[in-house]
Design a protein around this motif. Structure first.
Motif, PDB file in Angstrom:
ATOM      1  N   MET A 111      24.942   5.810   8.467  1.00 20.75           N
ATOM      2  CA  MET A 111      24.539   4.838   9.482  1.00 20.75           C
ATOM      3  C   MET A 111      23.178   5.141  10.101  1.00 20.75           C
ATOM      4  SD  MET A 111      26.642   2.370   9.803  1.00 20.75           S
ATOM      5  CE  MET A 111      28.341   1.795   9.729  1.00 20.75           C
ATOM      6  N   GLY A 112      22.628   6.324   9.822  1.00 20.63           N
ATOM      7  CA  GLY A 112      21.374   6.722  10.463  1.00 20.63           C
ATOM      8  C   GLY A 112      20.188   5.899  10.036  1.00 20.63           C
ATOM      9  N   SER A 113      20.201   5.426   8.804  1.00 17.90           N
ATOM     10  CA  SER A 113      19.140   4.545   8.325  1.00 17.90           C
ATOM     11  C   SER A 113      19.578   3.111   8.523  1.00 17.90           C
ATOM     12  CB  SER A 113      18.839   4.804   6.849  1.00 17.90           C
ATOM     13  OG  SER A 113      18.036   3.778   6.311  1.00 17.90           O
ATOM     14  N   LYS A 114      18.821   2.349   9.298  1.00 18.38           N
ATOM     15  CA  LYS A 114      19.201   0.961   9.549  1.00 18.38           C
ATOM     16  C   LYS A 114      19.302   0.168   8.251  1.00 18.38           C
ATOM     17  CE  LYS A 114      17.556   0.365  14.293  1.00 18.38           C
ATOM     18  NZ  LYS A 114      17.365   1.770  14.631  1.00 18.38           N
ATOM     19  N   SER A 115      18.363   0.414   7.331  1.00 19.97           N
ATOM     20  CA  SER A 115      18.378  -0.355   6.091  1.00 19.97           C
ATOM     21  C   SER A 115      19.582   0.026   5.225  1.00 19.97           C
ATOM     22  CB  SER A 115      17.065  -0.159   5.321  1.00 19.97           C
ATOM     23  OG  SER A 115      16.738   1.200   5.209  1.00 19.97           O
ATOM     24  N   ALA A 116      19.892   1.340   5.117  1.00 19.24           N
ATOM     25  CA  ALA A 116      21.046   1.765   4.320  1.00 19.24           C
ATOM     26  C   ALA A 116      22.341   1.257   4.939  1.00 19.24           C
ATOM     27  CB  ALA A 116      21.066   3.286   4.204  1.00 19.24           C
ATOM     28  N   ALA A 117      22.422   1.292   6.262  1.00 17.47           N
ATOM     29  CA  ALA A 117      23.627   0.820   6.943  1.00 17.47           C
ATOM     30  C   ALA A 117      23.844  -0.659   6.686  1.00 17.47           C
ATOM     31  CB  ALA A 117      23.510   1.093   8.444  1.00 17.47           C
ATOM     32  N   LYS A 118      22.767  -1.420   6.678  1.00 14.33           N
ATOM     33  CA  LYS A 118      22.915  -2.859   6.454  1.00 14.33           C
ATOM     34  C   LYS A 118      23.371  -3.136   5.032  1.00 14.33           C
ATOM     35  CE  LYS A 118      20.047  -4.299  10.216  1.00 14.33           C
ATOM     36  NZ  LYS A 118      20.173  -5.528  10.952  1.00 14.33           N
ATOM     37  N   GLN A 119      22.883  -2.338   4.092  1.00 14.53           N
ATOM     38  CA  GLN A 119      23.350  -2.503   2.714  1.00 14.53           C
ATOM     39  C   GLN A 119      24.832  -2.179   2.607  1.00 14.53           C
ATOM     40  OE1 GLN A 119      20.679   0.045   0.561  1.00 14.53           O
ATOM     41  NE2 GLN A 119      18.909  -1.286   0.873  1.00 14.53           N
ATOM     42  N   LEU A 120      25.274  -1.139   3.339  1.00 13.83           N
ATOM     43  CA  LEU A 120      26.682  -0.772   3.356  1.00 13.83           C
ATOM     44  C   LEU A 120      27.531  -1.890   3.962  1.00 13.83           C
ATOM     45  CD1 LEU A 120      28.852   1.452   2.911  1.00 13.83           C
ATOM     46  CD2 LEU A 120      28.321   2.265   5.218  1.00 13.83           C
ATOM     47  N   MET A 121      27.067  -2.466   5.058  1.00 14.56           N
ATOM     48  CA  MET A 121      27.808  -3.550   5.705  1.00 14.56           C
ATOM     49  C   MET A 121      27.834  -4.798   4.834  1.00 14.56           C
ATOM     50  SD  MET A 121      29.054  -2.349   8.485  1.00 14.56           S
ATOM     51  CE  MET A 121      29.243  -0.838   7.510  1.00 14.56           C
TER      52      MET A 121
ATOM     53  N   TYR B  68       8.726 -16.962  10.323  1.00 11.43           N
ATOM     54  CA  TYR B  68       8.425 -16.389  11.642  1.00 11.43           C
ATOM     55  C   TYR B  68       9.155 -17.159  12.751  1.00 11.43           C
ATOM     56  CZ  TYR B  68       4.907 -13.808   9.094  1.00 11.43           C
ATOM     57  OH  TYR B  68       4.276 -12.964   8.210  1.00 11.43           O
ATOM     58  N   PRO B  69       9.447 -16.450  13.851  1.00 14.95           N
ATOM     59  CA  PRO B  69       9.106 -15.056  14.161  1.00 14.95           C
ATOM     60  C   PRO B  69      10.013 -14.070  13.441  1.00 14.95           C
ATOM     61  CG  PRO B  69      10.372 -15.999  15.953  1.00 14.95           C
ATOM     62  CD  PRO B  69      10.121 -17.114  14.984  1.00 14.95           C
ATOM     63  N   VAL B  70       9.447 -12.868  13.147  1.00 13.36           N
ATOM     64  CA  VAL B  70      10.242 -11.805  12.545  1.00 13.36           C
ATOM     65  C   VAL B  70      10.194 -10.586  13.458  1.00 13.36           C
ATOM     66  CG1 VAL B  70       9.830 -12.580  10.188  1.00 13.36           C
ATOM     67  CG2 VAL B  70       8.300 -10.874  11.195  1.00 13.36           C
ATOM     68  N   LEU B  71      11.164  -9.695  13.251  1.00 15.07           N
ATOM     69  CA  LEU B  71      11.238  -8.457  14.019  1.00 15.07           C
ATOM     70  C   LEU B  71      11.011  -7.294  13.076  1.00 15.07           C
ATOM     71  CD1 LEU B  71      11.937  -6.988  16.709  1.00 15.07           C
ATOM     72  CD2 LEU B  71      14.313  -6.942  15.925  1.00 15.07           C
ATOM     73  N   LEU B  72       9.998  -6.475  13.374  1.00 17.00           N
ATOM     74  CA  LEU B  72       9.788  -5.213  12.666  1.00 17.00           C
ATOM     75  C   LEU B  72      10.542  -4.135  13.423  1.00 17.00           C
ATOM     76  CD1 LEU B  72       5.940  -5.375  11.973  1.00 17.00           C
ATOM     77  CD2 LEU B  72       7.792  -5.730  10.344  1.00 17.00           C
ATOM     78  N   LYS B  73      11.299  -3.323  12.688  1.00 21.97           N
ATOM     79  CA  LYS B  73      12.144  -2.327  13.350  1.00 21.97           C
ATOM     80  C   LYS B  73      12.114  -1.029  12.554  1.00 21.97           C
ATOM     81  CE  LYS B  73      16.130  -3.927  14.574  1.00 21.97           C
ATOM     82  NZ  LYS B  73      17.551  -4.366  14.535  1.00 21.97           N
ATOM     83  N   ALA B  74      11.874   0.093  13.253  1.00 19.04           N
ATOM     84  CA  ALA B  74      11.900   1.397  12.599  1.00 19.04           C
ATOM     85  C   ALA B  74      13.287   1.643  12.019  1.00 19.04           C
ATOM     86  CB  ALA B  74      11.533   2.494  13.589  1.00 19.04           C
ATOM     87  N   SER B  75      13.346   2.003  10.745  1.00 18.57           N
ATOM     88  CA  SER B  75      14.637   2.201  10.097  1.00 18.57           C
ATOM     89  C   SER B  75      15.431   3.330  10.732  1.00 18.57           C
ATOM     90  CB  SER B  75      14.429   2.494   8.607  1.00 18.57           C
ATOM     91  OG  SER B  75      15.658   2.679   7.953  1.00 18.57           O
ATOM     92  N   ALA B  76      14.739   4.375  11.179  1.00 22.08           N
ATOM     93  CA  ALA B  76      15.423   5.526  11.785  1.00 22.08           C
ATOM     94  C   ALA B  76      15.427   5.436  13.300  1.00 22.08           C
ATOM     95  CB  ALA B  76      14.737   6.819  11.342  1.00 22.08           C
ATOM     96  N   GLY B  77      15.118   4.264  13.837  1.00 19.44           N
ATOM     97  CA  GLY B  77      14.830   4.155  15.262  1.00 19.44           C
ATOM     98  C   GLY B  77      16.012   3.908  16.162  1.00 19.44           C
ATOM     99  N   GLY B  78      15.663   3.697  17.419  1.00 17.77           N
ATOM    100  CA  GLY B  78      16.617   3.432  18.479  1.00 17.77           C
ATOM    101  C   GLY B  78      15.885   3.383  19.801  1.00 17.77           C
ATOM    102  N   GLY B  79      16.544   2.882  20.836  1.00 19.93           N
ATOM    103  CA  GLY B  79      15.950   2.870  22.168  1.00 19.93           C
ATOM    104  C   GLY B  79      14.759   1.944  22.306  1.00 19.93           C
TER     105      GLY B  79
ATOM    106  N   GLY C 236       9.747  10.748  13.295  1.00 20.95           N
ATOM    107  CA  GLY C 236       9.296  11.481  12.122  1.00 20.95           C
ATOM    108  C   GLY C 236       9.461  10.701  10.836  1.00 20.95           C
ATOM    109  N   ASP C 237       9.620   9.394  10.904  1.00 24.73           N
ATOM    110  CA  ASP C 237       9.858   8.536   9.737  1.00 24.73           C
ATOM    111  C   ASP C 237       9.273   7.168  10.040  1.00 24.73           C
ATOM    112  OD1 ASP C 237      10.789   6.989   7.664  1.00 24.73           O
ATOM    113  OD2 ASP C 237      12.887   7.606   7.837  1.00 24.73           O
ATOM    114  N   ASP C 238       8.322   6.706   9.219  1.00 24.44           N
ATOM    115  CA  ASP C 238       7.664   5.432   9.528  1.00 24.44           C
ATOM    116  C   ASP C 238       8.203   4.260   8.710  1.00 24.44           C
ATOM    117  OD1 ASP C 238       6.637   5.903   7.018  1.00 24.44           O
ATOM    118  OD2 ASP C 238       4.531   5.647   7.590  1.00 24.44           O
ATOM    119  N   LYS C 239       9.339   4.434   8.073  1.00 27.61           N
ATOM    120  CA  LYS C 239       9.938   3.340   7.309  1.00 27.61           C
ATOM    121  C   LYS C 239      10.411   2.249   8.259  1.00 27.61           C
ATOM    122  CE  LYS C 239      13.583   2.296   3.958  1.00 27.61           C
ATOM    123  NZ  LYS C 239      14.736   2.848   3.201  1.00 27.61           N
TER     124      LYS C 239
END
Length: 665
Positions: free
Chosen positions: A113-123, A153-164, A193-196
């Motif tokens: 679940m830590g990677s937003k993109s991997a978690a979405k693929q799992l879901m 558009y509009p789109v949301l850019l979101k850090a894959s490892a992010g939060g807050g 520490g991750d710019d994905k």
């Protein structure tokens, strides 16, 4: 049960964990940085160990050092709180490898679940509805822009490892994509520490609904209902409440069951939050799962009569969940407001300084009823005390203010009253803004969505106004009574005269200018005058700095906190800062900046977008600074020429330091 617990965090969550552990008979070990040597969490724990300099990367993020401290002090478990190492799978693995217990989910669950993109693929594979978007590994800017153009558009850019809310940008137009992506990636690499990044369709007027889940190692998993966290600024939560207003029971069950299924899919253990974005029509989409305790967990505790930190410790020790699903009812309504050291009127810029005075609302000690029927009506969770400093190194949260009511109406009334009693001197805060937000029609009527603050900006950010006569009268009385209480009789200024009246003129000033307030001492009382208006004034109640006056036919109540020659007057929901001075002595002291654009706060220059000699237009971005892991853009105040650039990328700058020399056209 454990006998000793190390808390690998700071601030209010460290204090919160320490309080629960003490109630359970568990001794606690605090870790702290050089900046936190005198911090509250250090004082409330049984032991405290220094782990490094102020910067988080040199202290609170030193996982191996923290493990060494745990072993050296005899701690059997480590509670990571939230933030820092709380969702770091490598740290969790290292804790287990050292023979200690990590109070949190398995590392495998974090990785899933830590990677937003991997978690979405799992879901997606589990048939959980997802917001249209791109969640893959390809990060070429041109490719990502193509995906955004495809999504629309509009789109949301979101850090894959992010939060807050860090590493997030809303992009309205294709031509703005490249700049927003670069900024998003810079903030993401700095914070995580991750710019994905991933790209998603940005929904119009969505609500942010999250489900609190809890699982044990014996196969039990429950949901403790939902929280509405729609009220946000910069994608960071401002107000949270439970339960979500207008939530039908069948949708609550559907979302709860989906959240439990998500947790089971990754073998989850412990406290977690499954976050959904919901349309106004009730449809909802999976956003992410936070594999830790959330900042807003107290509202869930208030309505369910549970102590989620105690649950964490019991589950980590191998016990079964204290309650099953059918035992988790909803009792009343709870609201949480995050009190921050920040200036809402200046784009929510963090404020740095010392809490010279801090009055917190009258709060019931933190106690959770066994059945949730009698929770504390008002609760304050804070990691700071009066006299502590808010530094640039960490999140500028001062406290969490949580209230409970039998229903939402009562909870709203209690929150409004509690915010009136929350008074801070020494730095800017968002308290007055929170009070306007809670009392505003949109929040009061539960017309909620993530754009509420922006949509109601005109009422939430009213123009600042000069101090009213009532505020000046309170300041005058505070000054007069301070002088009257001086033990030196020759220093007292009671205004008594043997014959006749006595009139003195007191000079005050604020950002709007000077006020000449006349105070006349008569045999039968006092009169105050301003701009030709004269009224009788007398004190009719209150004690100390808590004043109750009768001004003419009007009752005026307030609290005055003096800081040198500066009087902070809290009255009518407002905070007025008045300086007592001799106007002639301060004439000509105002300096101009000479066309130099200055740093809005201490920070680091991360981008310089212009060169000396460049011609720019009003609003054009010139320099980007980073402070407290958030980026702030300094833009041209008007058309003109940049005569000189005074700092380079990577330079640290002080608050108010000139960044560029600018000449208006």
């Amino acid at each position: 049960m454990f006998t000793k617990l190390l808390i690998a965090n700071r601030g209010e969550i460290a204090c919160r964990v320490a309080a629960t552990a003490r109630r359970m008979g568990i001794r606690t070990v605090a870790v702290y940085s050089e900046a936190d040597a005198g911090a509250k969490h250090v004082a409330v724990c049984d032991e405290a160990i220094l782990i490094g300099p102020a910067a988080a990367r040199d202290s609170y993020l030193r996982g191996q050092k923290i493990i060494e401290v745990a072993k050296a002090t005899g701690a059997q478990a480590i509670h990571p709180g939230y933030g820092f190492l709380s969702e770091n799978a490598e740290f969790a693995d290292a804790v287990h490898a050292a023979g200690l217990v990590f109070v949190g989910p398995p590392a495998a669950s974090m990785r899933a679940m830590g990677s937003k993109s991997a978690a979405k693929q799992l879901m997606e594979s589990a048939n959980v509805p997802l917001v249209p978007g791109y969640h893959g590994d390809e990060q070429d800017p041109a490719f990502l822009r193509e995906q955004a153009d495809r999504i629309g558009y509009p789109v949301l850019l979101k850090a894959s490892a992010g939060g807050g809310g860090k590493g997030m940008r809303v992009v309205e137009r294709s031509k703005d994509f490249e700049g927003a992506l670069a900024s998003c990636k810079r903030e993401a690499i700095s914070s995580f520490g991750d710019d994905k990044v991933l790209v998603e369709k940005y929904l119009i007027r969505p609500r942010h609904i999250e489900i609190q889940v809890f699982a044990d190692s014996l196969g039990n998993c429950v949901y403790l209902h939902e929280r509405d966290c729609s009220v946000q600024r910069r994608h960071q939560k401002v107000l949270e409440e439970a339960p979500a207003p207008g939530m039908p029971p069948e949708r609550r069950a559907a979302m709860g069951e989906a959240a439990v299924n998500a947790a089971r899919a990754v073998g989850y253990v412990g406290a977690g939050t499954v976050e959904f974005i919901a349309n106004q029509d009730g449809s909802f989409y999976f956003m992410e799962m936070n594999t830790r305790l959330q900042v807003e967990h107290p509202v869930t505790e208030m309505i369910t009569g549970t102590d989620l930190v105690e649950w964490q410790l019991r589950v980590a020790f191998g016990e079964a969940l204290p309650k099953q699903q059918h035992e988790l009812g909803i009792h009343g309504h709870a609201i949480e407001a995050r009190v921050y050291a920040e200036n809402p009127e200046k784009g929510f810029l963090p404020s740095i300084g010392t809490l010279r005075h801090m009055d917190v609302p009258r709060a019931v000690a933190f106690e959770l009823g066994s059945d949730g029927a009698n929770p504390a009506a008002v609760r304050v969770d804070s990691g700071v005390r009066e006299g502590d400093a808010i530094s640039p190194f960490y999140d500028p949260m001062i406290a969490k203010l949580i209230v409970w009511g039998a229903d939402r109406t009562q909870a709203l009334a209690r929150m409004s009253q509690a915010l009136s009693e929350f008074r801070i001197v020494g730095l800017a805060t968002n308290i007055a803004f929170l009070k306007r937000l809670v009392e505003g029609e949109a929040f009061a009527t539960a017309d909620l969505d993530t754009g509420l603050i922006e949509r109601h900006g005109a009422t939430l950010f009213p123009p600042a106004a000069p101090a009213p006569l009532g505020a000046l009268a309170l300041a005058v009385f505070a000054l007069r009574e301070n002088a009257a209480n001086d033990p030196d009789p020759w220093s007292q200024a009671s205004g008594w005269r043997m014959n006749g009246d006595y009139r003195r003129v007191l000079s005050w000033s604020d950002e709007f200018g000077a006020y000449r307030v006349g105070l006349t001492y008569r045999r039968d009382g006092l009169e105050i005058d301003l701009d030709g208006q004269t009224q009788r004034v007398e004190r009719v109640g209150g004690a100390g700095d808590d004043l109750a006056l009768r001004l003419g036919e009007t009752a005026v109540q307030g609290v005055v906190r003096r800081d040198g020659d500066v009087f902070h007057v809290f009255t009518g929901g407002g905070h007025f800062t008045l300086t007592y001075n001799d106007p002639m002595a301060h004439a000509g002291e105002v300096e101009t900046l000479g066309g130099r654009l200055t740093a809005p706060m201490p920070g680091k220059v991360v981008a310089v977008l212009v060169q000396a000699g460049a011609t720019v237009v009003k609003g054009e971005p010139l320099v980007i600074m980073e402070a407290m892991k958030m980026e702030h853009t300094i833009a041209a105040p008007g058309d003109g020429v940049v005569e000189d650039v005074l700092y380079e990328v990577g330079d640290q700058v002080a608050d108010g330091a000139p960044l560029l020399a600018f000449k208006a056209a």
